[in-house]
Design a protein around this motif. Structure first.
Motif, PDB file in Angstrom:
ATOM      1  N   GLN A  57      -2.435   7.296   3.280  1.00  0.00           N
ATOM      2  CA  GLN A  57      -3.468   8.007   2.518  1.00  0.00           C
ATOM      3  C   GLN A  57      -4.208   7.078   1.549  1.00  0.00           C
ATOM      4  O   GLN A  57      -5.315   7.388   1.124  1.00  0.00           O
ATOM      5  N   LYS A  58      -3.606   5.947   1.227  1.00  0.00           N
ATOM      6  CA  LYS A  58      -4.184   5.025   0.240  1.00  0.00           C
ATOM      7  C   LYS A  58      -4.917   3.851   0.894  1.00  0.00           C
ATOM      8  O   LYS A  58      -5.334   2.924   0.213  1.00  0.00           O
ATOM      9  N   LEU A  59      -5.041   3.906   2.221  1.00  0.00           N
ATOM     10  CA  LEU A  59      -5.809   2.855   2.896  1.00  0.00           C
ATOM     11  C   LEU A  59      -7.274   2.937   2.484  1.00  0.00           C
ATOM     12  O   LEU A  59      -7.811   4.042   2.301  1.00  0.00           O
ATOM     13  N   THR A  60      -7.918   1.794   2.331  1.00  0.00           N
ATOM     14  CA  THR A  60      -9.335   1.772   1.959  1.00  0.00           C
ATOM     15  C   THR A  60     -10.117   0.993   3.025  1.00  0.00           C
ATOM     16  O   THR A  60      -9.530   0.415   3.949  1.00  0.00           O
ATOM     17  N   ASP A  61     -11.434   0.936   2.844  1.00  0.00           N
ATOM     18  CA  ASP A  61     -12.283   0.180   3.780  1.00  0.00           C
ATOM     19  C   ASP A  61     -11.814  -1.267   3.908  1.00  0.00           C
ATOM     20  O   ASP A  61     -11.930  -1.879   4.967  1.00  0.00           O
ATOM     21  N   GLU A  62     -11.277  -1.785   2.829  1.00  0.00           N
ATOM     22  CA  GLU A  62     -10.773  -3.166   2.810  1.00  0.00           C
ATOM     23  C   GLU A  62      -9.614  -3.363   3.799  1.00  0.00           C
ATOM     24  O   GLU A  62      -9.339  -4.486   4.205  1.00  0.00           O
ATOM     25  N   ASP A  63      -8.949  -2.276   4.172  1.00  0.00           N
ATOM     26  CA  ASP A  63      -7.744  -2.366   5.010  1.00  0.00           C
ATOM     27  C   ASP A  63      -8.011  -2.085   6.485  1.00  0.00           C
ATOM     28  O   ASP A  63      -7.073  -2.017   7.279  1.00  0.00           O
ATOM     29  N   THR A  64      -9.275  -1.919   6.857  1.00  0.00           N
ATOM     30  CA  THR A  64      -9.592  -1.549   8.245  1.00  0.00           C
ATOM     31  C   THR A  64      -9.037  -2.574   9.242  1.00  0.00           C
ATOM     32  O   THR A  64      -8.390  -2.208  10.229  1.00  0.00           O
ATOM     33  N   ILE A  79       0.899  -1.162   0.000  1.00  0.00           N
ATOM     34  CA  ILE A  79       0.000   0.000   0.000  1.00  0.00           C
ATOM     35  C   ILE A  79       0.935   1.208   0.000  1.00  0.00           C
ATOM     36  O   ILE A  79       1.898   1.243   0.774  1.00  0.00           O
TER      37      ILE A  79
END
Ligand code: AMP
Ligand code: ZN
Length: 114
Positions: free
Chosen positions: A51-58, A47
């Motif tokens: 800043q590029k974290l998404t809901d998938e990465d919670t 990643i």
């Protein structure tokens, strides 16, 4: 990511001094330490930055901080305290475009983040 230095470290293609590893993260000593304890905690998933974290990465983010706490325990700074830093982009000085958290300890830090 083929040309990412931290992906290569995770795969063992570039040597590193491992501090801790599990299925989600790899933690190793920073090559240019800024403190007696200076460990980088990186997700095995490439990643670019926080800043590029998404809901998938919670859930992954939770695992990263569990790993950070494990690193603090292993390196003996869990009681004395430690600083966690992640740089994002140019002005923050991010030099490796693979999300990583600096775990810094073993000395007293000032309030100046400069
Ligand atoms: P940043 O400037 O926040 O992107 O942090 C990148 C960090 O990676 C710096 O503190 C570097 O000293 C560290 N670093 C770069 N290459 C290596 C390497 N091969 N092994 C360990 N740490 C590294
Ligand atoms: Zn990478």
């Amino acid at each position: 990511m083929d040309d990412c230095i931290f992906c290569k470290i995770i795969k063992g293609e570039i040597p590193s001094t491992k501090v801790y590893e599990n299925q989600y993260i790899y933690a190793f000593k920073d090559i240019q330490p800024c403190a007696p304890v200076h460990v980088l905690v990186v997700p095995k998933k490439h990643i670019e930055s926080a800043q590029k974290l998404t809901d998938e990465d919670t859930a992954l983010l939770g695992e990263i901080f569990k790993g950070i706490n494990e690193v603090a325990r292993i390196t003996g700074v869990d009681k004395s305290g430690f600083r966690v830093v992640t740089n994002i982009g140019r002005d923050a000085g991010q030099s490796v475009l693979h999300l990583h958290f600096h775990v810094l300890g073993g000395r007293v830090f000032g309030a100046d983040f400069g």
